[in-house]
Structure formats: C-alpha cells, structure tokens
Design a protein around this motif. Structure first.
Motif, PDB file in Angstrom:
ATOM      1  N   LEU A 223      46.054  31.188  38.043  1.00 50.62           N
ATOM      2  CA  LEU A 223      45.452  31.969  36.964  1.00 50.62           C
ATOM      3  C   LEU A 223      44.381  31.141  36.267  1.00 50.62           C
ATOM      4  CD1 LEU A 223      48.713  33.524  35.425  1.00 50.62           C
ATOM      5  CD2 LEU A 223      47.106  34.595  37.018  1.00 50.62           C
ATOM      6  N   ALA A 224      43.286  31.785  35.887  1.00 56.93           N
ATOM      7  CA  ALA A 224      42.189  31.073  35.215  1.00 56.93           C
ATOM      8  C   ALA A 224      42.656  30.448  33.907  1.00 56.93           C
ATOM      9  CB  ALA A 224      41.028  32.038  34.967  1.00 56.93           C
ATOM     10  N   LYS A 225      43.574  31.135  33.201  1.00 57.20           N
ATOM     11  CA  LYS A 225      44.035  30.603  31.916  1.00 57.20           C
ATOM     12  C   LYS A 225      44.936  29.373  32.072  1.00 57.20           C
ATOM     13  CE  LYS A 225      48.062  33.675  31.627  1.00 57.20           C
ATOM     14  NZ  LYS A 225      48.736  34.723  30.823  1.00 57.20           N
ATOM     15  N   GLU A 226      45.324  29.062  33.297  1.00 54.71           N
ATOM     16  CA  GLU A 226      46.183  27.902  33.536  1.00 54.71           C
ATOM     17  C   GLU A 226      45.449  26.755  34.234  1.00 54.71           C
ATOM     18  OE1 GLU A 226      49.557  29.325  35.708  1.00 54.71           O
ATOM     19  OE2 GLU A 226      50.499  30.212  33.931  1.00 54.71           O
ATOM     20  N   ASP A 263      32.497  22.956  28.684  1.00 52.25           N
ATOM     21  CA  ASP A 263      31.689  23.553  27.624  1.00 52.25           C
ATOM     22  C   ASP A 263      32.554  24.034  26.470  1.00 52.25           C
ATOM     23  OD1 ASP A 263      29.538  23.070  29.263  1.00 52.25           O
ATOM     24  OD2 ASP A 263      29.504  25.099  30.107  1.00 52.25           O
ATOM     25  N   THR A 264      33.649  24.686  26.802  1.00 52.08           N
ATOM     26  CA  THR A 264      34.562  25.196  25.757  1.00 52.08           C
ATOM     27  C   THR A 264      35.972  24.726  26.087  1.00 52.08           C
ATOM     28  OG1 THR A 264      34.787  27.262  26.994  1.00 52.08           O
ATOM     29  CG2 THR A 264      33.147  27.209  25.218  1.00 52.08           C
ATOM     30  N   PRO A 265      36.268  23.462  25.840  1.00 47.89           N
ATOM     31  CA  PRO A 265      37.571  22.915  26.227  1.00 47.89           C
ATOM     32  C   PRO A 265      38.722  23.558  25.458  1.00 47.89           C
ATOM     33  CG  PRO A 265      36.377  21.358  24.845  1.00 47.89           C
ATOM     34  CD  PRO A 265      35.424  22.454  25.151  1.00 47.89           C
ATOM     35  N   THR A 266      39.794  23.752  26.156  1.00 50.50           N
ATOM     36  CA  THR A 266      41.011  24.267  25.530  1.00 50.50           C
ATOM     37  C   THR A 266      41.695  23.135  24.754  1.00 50.50           C
ATOM     38  OG1 THR A 266      42.415  23.684  27.399  1.00 50.50           O
ATOM     39  CG2 THR A 266      41.305  25.829  27.477  1.00 50.50           C
TER      40      THR A 266
END
Length: 344
Positions: A223-226, A263-266
């Motif tokens: 999954l992209a969110k993981e 660019d937008t690190p979690t």
C-alpha cells in the motif's frame, strides 16, 4: 685305530656343516630370520596400502566412469567413501579436495541436489576441523553457489549456504557470519520474491544499495500509505546490528526513489531520519527525545519498540525495563539477532 680317527674326523666335518646351516637359518635367539624384501616389493606393497587407505587411482577412475555413465547416485557414494577414507587418515585437506572436486563435477552434470549434499558435507568438514575463513576458502563456497541454475534445488542450496555461514560464525571474526555469504543468500531470496527472508540476510550483509533496490520493489507491491514502514523497519534492523552507515545509505536511496517521501515526509520518515542523527552523534538524550516525540509513529508496528530497545542496548548500553512482556520481547529479539534463523 686309523679307521676310528678317520670316522671321527668325518663326523666332526658333518657336524660343523649342520651347525653352519642352522646358524644361517636362525638368529642367536633361535628366531627364524625374515626373508629379505626387495625395494620393488616394498614399493608394490606401499602402493597397495595407499590404494586401500586413500581410494587410489582405481577409486578415482571408477568415479569418473560412474559420472560418464550417468550413475550419479553411485558417483556420490564413491565421493563420500573417498572423503571418509581421507578423514580416517586425518588428511582433512585431501578430504576437502575430493568434496570440492565432486561438487564441481555434479554441477557440470546438472546434478544440483547431489552438489548441495556434498556442499553441506564440505561446510561441516570445515567447521569440524577448524578450517580458517580466508578469501580462498570463501571462494570455494561462492563458486559452488553461483554454479547453481537459477531455480534448482531451492531447499538444498539454502541448507548448503546456511551450513557455510555457520562455519564462518564458528571460525571467522564476525559473530553474524561472513557478509559475503549473506549477500549471496539475500540476493537469491530476493530473486525468488522471498523479501522477508532476503531482508534478514541483507542486514547481515554488505550490499546496502542492492538492499534498497529490493525494498523499493517490495514496497511497490504494498500500500502507498505504508511505503514509509518498509524503510523504517530496514533502518531499525540495520541499526540493531550496529550498521549506522549502511542504514543511512539505504534510507537515502529509498527516499530518493519515492519523491513524495522526500518532498512531504511522513512523521515516521522524520522519526527515522532523526533516529539516524542521534546514532551518528552517539547522543542518548536525542535518542530518548526521538522515541518520546514520535511514539505514535513508532507504535504503527509492534516490533518497532522492540527494535528500539535493542538499539539502546547496542549503541548506549541501556537495558530495557523488566516487565511482563520482557520474556516475549526477548524471544522475538533472540530470533531476529540469530544469524542462523530465518525470520520473516
């Protein structure tokens, strides 16, 4: 009277002759002398003894015959027989040489299962008789490994490499085993899509760029969110092994491959970056601060806290607090830290 003297003289001559013949056949202790053995006979006897003890040319000729006939089982048994004869003579080098030659022959005849079995015998022989881990002895293992066809004898080849890694743990300087061999096993697992097993070997190896390439392939199937969880786990495992530089290399390669993470690190990506900074600086206060501030991110996977506890032990000699979960955590970390296990 003259007749009597003549008879006595003849008697003495005969008696002397008998005594001389007796002395020629017996020693002073009355033991018969051994017959003389010529050099030719001694050479013949020595050759026969060598043939009985080490297999001799007849044994090797018979081995080549069985290989030519395609009777690989019988050829394998002959190789084992020759090896055992050399071992019985305490001739470990020749025992190893006959196994190496046998492994090469089996690979040439596409008999991977036979090669695996002989390879395990070789690794065990190295371990039992304390063969030093040298570039030459490692090359024997590596050359045998790369001789396998891509998908041949999966179970046997893995057992062979595990036995070889065990030898390097026992006789080498690295308690996790020789990184070169871990690299080979990791790359093969990755080629088979066994990414969890591959990761367990990569973090013990010395190929961070190949590891990061595998991680990107693995993450694209999830999954992209993981995506951030794949790299966080890899960094935690690397740093459990004390390999901060390799962890930084993998982290850098990974976030460059996925621009969104750069660019937008979690929060988990930031936590991982700050964790590496704390370890690079050898700063326990910063390490504790990162754990505290990013506790929600590190709670996304239950194993993260156990890795962090192990990192505290390895880098700062700080033992985790004892509680009801300590035994469970200890079992988890023991399995992960064991180079001979395959944790996924």
């Amino acid at each position: 009277l003259n007749s009597t003297r003549l008879e006595r003289s003849n008697f003495l001559k005969v008696n002397d002759l008998i005594v001389q013949k007796h002395d020629a056949k017996h020693t002073s202790f009355g033991t018969p002398k051994r017959p003389q053995v010529t050099m030719e006979k001694r050479a013949t006897r020595g050759g026969r003894a060598a043939a009985r003890g080490g297999g001799g040319e007849r044994g090797l000729a018979r081995l080549q015959q069985k290989l030519a006939e395609g009777d690989y089982y019988e050829a394998q048994q002959l190789i084992k027989l020759l090896m055992n004869r050399y071992v019985a003579q305490n001739n470990w080098e020749e025992a190893a040489n006959i196994l190496v030659s046998g492994i090469r022959s089996m690979h040439q005849h596409k008999q991977s299962a036979c090669a695996s079995e002989l390879g395990i015998l070789l690794a065990n022989l190295y371990t039992k008789h304390h063969k030093p881990v040298t570039p030459e002895s490692l090359a024997v293992i590596s050359n045998s490994w790369i001789s396998y066809p891509p998908n041949a004898d999966a179970g046997g080849r893995v057992d062979f490499m595990k036995a070889a890694i065990k030898w390097t743990i026992t006789e080498g300087s690295n308690p996790q085993g020789e990184p070169e061999l871990h690299n080979l096993l990791a790359e093969w697992y990755a080629s088979q899509g066994e990414y969890g097993f591959a990761q367990h070997r990569f973090v013990r190896g010395s190929a961070p760029h190949k590891f990061s390439l595998m991680l990107t392939t693995w993450a694209q199937g999830g999954l992209a969110k993981e995506q951030d969880m794949f790299i966080a786990r890899a960094v935690l495992q690397y740093t459990c092994m004390g390999k901060v530089e390799d962890a930084e290399c993998v982290f850098r390669d990974y976030v460059e491959y996925f621009p969104t993470l750069s660019d937008t690190p979690t929060p988990l990506i930031n936590a991982t970056r700050f964790l590496l900074s704390a370890l690079e600086q050898k700063s326990l206060p910063l390490f504790n601060l990162v754990r505290q501030k990013y506790a929600p991110s590190f709670s996304r996977d239950p194993s993260y806290q156990q890795y962090l506890d192990q990192i505290a032990v390895v880098h700062f000699n700080v033992q985790p607090p004892a509680d009801g979960l300590s035994s469970l955590m200890s079992s988890f970390m023991n399995a992960f830290m064991s180079p001979e296990s395959n944790t996924n």
